[in-house]
Design an enzyme around this catalytic site. Structure first.
Site, PDB file in Angstrom:
ATOM      1  N   ARG A  35       0.821  -1.227   0.000  1.00 43.95           N
ATOM      2  CA  ARG A  35       0.000   0.000   0.000  1.00 43.95           C
ATOM      3  C   ARG A  35       0.845   1.263   0.000  1.00 43.95           C
ATOM      4  NH1 ARG A  35      -4.468  -2.407   4.119  1.00 43.95           N
ATOM      5  NH2 ARG A  35      -5.864  -3.171   2.517  1.00 43.95           N
ATOM      6  N   LYS A 200     -18.445 -17.682   1.118  1.00 42.38           N
ATOM      7  CA  LYS A 200     -19.884 -17.554   1.347  1.00 42.38           C
ATOM      8  C   LYS A 200     -20.662 -16.887   0.228  1.00 42.38           C
ATOM      9  CE  LYS A 200     -19.744 -17.124   6.348  1.00 42.38           C
ATOM     10  NZ  LYS A 200     -19.852 -16.046   7.346  1.00 42.38           N
ATOM     11  N   GLY A 356      -9.658  -9.209  -1.678  1.00 39.78           N
ATOM     12  CA  GLY A 356      -8.491  -9.590  -0.887  1.00 39.78           C
ATOM     13  C   GLY A 356      -7.869 -10.932  -1.209  1.00 39.78           C
ATOM     14  N   GLY A 379     -12.634  -4.215  -0.158  1.00 38.03           N
ATOM     15  CA  GLY A 379     -14.008  -3.830   0.146  1.00 38.03           C
ATOM     16  C   GLY A 379     -14.532  -2.772  -0.814  1.00 38.03           C
TER      17      GLY A 379
HETATM   18  P1  AMP Z   1     -13.867 -14.803   0.743  1.00 39.53           P
HETATM   19  O1  AMP Z   1     -13.242 -13.951   1.814  1.00 39.53           O
HETATM   20  O2  AMP Z   1     -15.352 -14.918   0.845  1.00 39.53           O
HETATM   21  O3  AMP Z   1     -13.384 -14.461  -0.636  1.00 39.53           O
HETATM   22  O4  AMP Z   1     -13.400 -16.282   1.063  1.00 39.53           O
HETATM   23  C1  AMP Z   1     -12.055 -16.667   0.991  1.00 39.53           C
HETATM   24  C2  AMP Z   1     -11.887 -17.906   1.789  1.00 39.53           C
HETATM   25  O5  AMP Z   1     -12.726 -18.919   1.290  1.00 39.53           O
HETATM   26  C3  AMP Z   1     -10.488 -18.453   1.740  1.00 39.53           C
HETATM   27  O6  AMP Z   1      -9.915 -18.346   3.014  1.00 39.53           O
HETATM   28  C4  AMP Z   1     -10.668 -19.912   1.329  1.00 39.53           C
HETATM   29  O7  AMP Z   1      -9.891 -20.803   2.078  1.00 39.53           O
HETATM   30  C5  AMP Z   1     -12.135 -20.150   1.596  1.00 39.53           C
HETATM   31  N1  AMP Z   1     -12.669 -21.212   0.745  1.00 39.53           N
HETATM   32  C6  AMP Z   1     -12.598 -21.335  -0.579  1.00 39.53           C
HETATM   33  N2  AMP Z   1     -13.150 -22.488  -1.007  1.00 39.53           N
HETATM   34  C7  AMP Z   1     -13.582 -23.130   0.081  1.00 39.53           C
HETATM   35  C8  AMP Z   1     -14.235 -24.368   0.295  1.00 39.53           C
HETATM   36  N3  AMP Z   1     -14.525 -25.182  -0.727  1.00 39.53           N
HETATM   37  N4  AMP Z   1     -14.547 -24.727   1.563  1.00 39.53           N
HETATM   38  C9  AMP Z   1     -14.243 -23.913   2.588  1.00 39.53           C
HETATM   39  N5  AMP Z   1     -13.638 -22.712   2.462  1.00 39.53           N
HETATM   40  C10 AMP Z   1     -13.299 -22.326   1.213  1.00 39.53           C
END
Ligand code: AMP
Length: 398
Positions: A35, A200, A356, A379
């Site tokens: 950054r 999620k 991120g 974000g």
């Molecule tokens: P996000 O912050 O929503 O982009 O989520 C990123 C996180 O999702 C990372 O830390 C990954 O390890 C997790 N992730 C990705 N695929 C899976 C999965 N199949 N099961 C559980 N966690 C996951």
């Protein structure tokens, strides 16, 4: 809004909102200076013009006023190094007499860094009086903090009201971020493929809904894909599922059909018997994952299918990993997608990596310079692609 590159800063004191929210270890050493490096071109251009620079930023989330842990003084020496040895003055308080005196005595070529803005609650509250005091320190306002552009804070948005239209502008980083994002959102060359991943569905609903209006293909991988399979009656074993989002997933699939947007879900997965770097693994079709097993990465068929679609695309947006890429055994899918994006970019596609974890992944796999643009604002970029107006951008355009 004046254009940054053609603006002449000679004899001016530029008050720049930067995003120096860098991680520090327990010895107060900077563990990732991305950054800070991102702001260097903006600072150098102003100094080269014969202007001086007053830098303001937040660092961390201080709760109760000044604390050594969150002091920006820990950044002074490294900033000086990044600016080729230019001396960096520091003010122990971002407002008040010391800041006023130090700002007043700046000469062309001088740099002053102010103490953490968030030592004042007024910053996040968007307090007008606080913003006015900050504004009085400089005579041109430059916003180069894309990472906080989605916040209506005193230094990111409210402050702009105290500068006339010809004295407030974006810095180079902000300009690049906005241009790249607009290129994808407003003038994407077709076919436009958005790749979504991560844990999620609930975090990405608004994003997917807005992209349904723009994209030709939406690839959905990562943990969120299992909610989509379950919603369609699939057996996903112990994979991550948001039970309360099954209807949302169904609605998204229906809307996509109605809008003629192709949604691609991974046909197979690398499954594991536990959420662990040393778990036993095997491959499985996604509609029939055995109980006791969970999908932690997209499978080989899915990688191949996604790759084909990516290679046919002219615009690519990527947000979120395809699997638990932090563990070696489950990083293959995310790496395959990164590789395909790099290849498509080489063939002339415009690719933007925002968010991120996909940014960490692209850096980890060494593809950062093989894609068109890697966003610094997780974000903020997400909200931009959700179709929201970012206060930091609106304040300058106003
Ligand atoms: P996000 O912050 O929503 O982009 O989520 C990123 C996180 O999702 C990372 O830390 C990954 O390890 C997790 N992730 C990705 N695929 C899976 C999965 N199949 N099961 C559980 N966690 C996951």
């Amino acid at each position: 809004m004046p254009d940054f590159s053609s603006y002449n800063f000679s004899g001016r004191k530029a008050l720049i909102r930067v995003d120096f929210n860098v991680p520090l270890n327990d010895k107060f050493e900077i563990t990732d200076d991305t950054r800070m490096r991102a702001a260097v071109s903006t600072i150098q251009k102003i100094l080269k013009d014969g202007g001086s620079v007053i830098l303001m930023s937040h660092l961390g989330r201080p709760k109760d006023g000044p604390t050594n842990k969150y002091s920006l003084k820990h950044l002074v020496a490294h900033l000086s190094k990044l600016l080729n040895g230019t001396k960096v003055e520091f003010a122990d308080d971002c407002i008040g007499q010391e800041a006023v005196d130090k700002a007043k005595s700046l000469k062309p070529g001088d740099v002053l860094l102010l103490e953490n803005l968030r030592f004042y609650k007024e910053e996040e509250k968007g307090d007008k009086e606080f913003a006015k005091k900050l504004a009085a320190l400089g005579d041109v306002y430059v916003n180069d903090a894309f990472g906080t552009a989605h916040r209506a804070h005193a230094s990111t948005a409210v402050i702009a009201d105290y500068f006339p239209a010809d004295k407030k502008l974006f810095g180079l980083l902000m300009e690049n971020e906005v241009k790249s994002a607009e290129k994808v959102l407003k003038s994407a060359e077709k076919p436009f493929t958005a790749i979504m991943g991560g844990a999620k569905v609930s975090d990405k609903i608004l994003l997917i809904e807005n992209l349904l209006e723009k994209a030709d293909n939406i690839i959905i991988g990562g943990g969120m894909s299992y909610t989509f399979f379950k919603a369609q009656g699939g057996e996903v074993g112990n994979s991550l599922v948001e039970e309360d989002r099954l209807n949302t997933a169904k609605e998204i699939l229906e809307k996509a059909k109605a809008k003629n947007v192709r949604i691609l879900l991974p046909v197979d997965s690398i499954i594991a018997d536990k959420f662990d770097a040393n778990a036993n693994t095997k491959e499985a079709e996604n509609k029939s994952i055995p109980s006791g097993w969970m999908g932690l990465d997209i499978g080989k068929k899915a990688r191949e299918e996604f790759r084909k679609v990516i290679l046919e695309s002219k615009t690519i947006l990527w947000n979120g990993p395809m699997g638990v890429f932090e563990m070696d055994k489950f990083q293959g899918g995310t790496k395959a997608v990164a590789e395909a994006i790099a290849e498509a970019t080489q063939k002339g596609a415009f690719s933007l990596i925002g968010g991120g974890d996909s940014v960490s992944a692209i850096n980890q796999f060494g593809f950062a310079d093989k894609v068109s643009y890697v966003s610094t604002g997780g974000g903020a970029m997400l909200e931009f692609f959700e179709g929201k107006e970012l206060p930091g951008i609106a304040a300058i355009n106003k």
